[in-house]
Design a protein around this motif. Structure first.
Motif, mmCIF file in Angstrom:
data_model
loop_
_atom_site.group_PDB
_atom_site.id
_atom_site.type_symbol
_atom_site.label_atom_id
_atom_site.label_comp_id
_atom_site.label_asym_id
_atom_site.label_seq_id
_atom_site.Cartn_x
_atom_site.Cartn_y
_atom_site.Cartn_z
ATOM 1 N N ALA A 95 59.519 67.334 38.439
ATOM 2 C CA ALA A 95 60.302 66.174 38.106
ATOM 3 C C ALA A 95 61.589 66.236 38.586
ATOM 4 O O ALA A 95 62.133 65.324 39.105
ATOM 5 C CB ALA A 95 60.593 66.021 36.685
ATOM 6 N N MET A 96 62.152 67.493 38.772
ATOM 7 C CA MET A 96 63.626 67.588 39.399
ATOM 8 C C MET A 96 63.562 67.199 40.895
ATOM 9 O O MET A 96 64.353 66.600 41.527
ATOM 10 C CB MET A 96 64.100 69.116 39.195
ATOM 11 C CG MET A 96 64.785 69.421 37.890
ATOM 12 S SD MET A 96 65.028 70.895 37.537
ATOM 13 C CE MET A 96 66.366 71.329 38.720
ATOM 14 N N ASN A 97 62.632 67.816 41.741
ATOM 15 C CA ASN A 97 62.329 67.817 42.978
ATOM 16 C C ASN A 97 62.029 66.164 43.308
ATOM 17 O O ASN A 97 62.693 65.613 44.073
ATOM 18 C CB ASN A 97 61.113 68.241 43.536
ATOM 19 C CG ASN A 97 61.554 70.001 43.476
ATOM 20 O OD1 ASN A 97 62.862 70.217 43.446
ATOM 21 N ND2 ASN A 97 60.435 70.728 43.798
ATOM 22 N N LYS A 98 61.158 65.457 42.423
ATOM 23 C CA LYS A 98 61.030 64.035 42.373
ATOM 24 C C LYS A 98 62.214 63.086 42.537
ATOM 25 O O LYS A 98 62.563 62.258 43.302
ATOM 26 C CB LYS A 98 60.051 63.595 41.599
ATOM 27 C CG LYS A 98 59.511 62.083 41.725
ATOM 28 C CD LYS A 98 58.461 61.777 40.974
ATOM 29 C CE LYS A 98 57.947 60.343 41.100
ATOM 30 N NZ LYS A 98 56.710 60.156 40.276
ATOM 31 N N ALA A 99 63.067 63.648 41.529
ATOM 32 C CA ALA A 99 64.392 62.641 41.171
ATOM 33 C C ALA A 99 65.163 63.002 42.480
ATOM 34 O O ALA A 99 65.994 62.258 42.871
ATOM 35 C CB ALA A 99 65.034 63.195 40.093
#
Length: 119
Positions: A48-52
């Motif tokens: 989720a952090m990478n996607k953000a």
């Protein structure tokens, strides 16, 4: 089936790592011009952090900044590996914008691409 997919992914990773390390040692002039794109997350939170931060599915495994100012995208696959639908979409996008995109299955294929313009 899951074990076979994991084994295939490990083989792909090992082949890519060996080819990159050999190139790093043999061609120091190319350091910084060839690099990996890490689209794999260790867990859902990191994903989720990478996607953000802008990581998107389907981007090629490596990028090569060619001396002519163009970008070459390299997707590593094993002998039996196939592109995901997202990888196919990324390939089409790259080609439509005039970039190179290659699927490689061996170190020899990788080196052929890198030495294409004999720099």
């Amino acid at each position: 089936m899951m074990k076979m997919m994991q084994d295939d992914a490990m083989k792909e990773t090992a082949t890519q790592a060996r080819a990159f390390q050999n190139l790093w040692n043999a061609r120091p002039d190319l350091r910084g011009r060839i690099f990996a794109i890490n689209n794999n997350s260790i867990n859902g939170i990191k994903g989720a952090m990478n996607k953000a931060m802008g990581v998107i599915a389907g981007v090629a495994d490596m990028c090569y900044l060619k001396p002519d100012g163009k970008t070459c995208w390299i997707e590593w696959k094993t002998d039996i590996g196939r592109q995901s639908p997202q990888q196919i979409s990324f390939e089409k996008l790259c080609l439509s914008l005039g970039h190179e995109y290659h699927i490689v299955r061996s170190e020899a294929e990788f080196l052929k691409i890198i030495n294409y313009e004999h720099d």
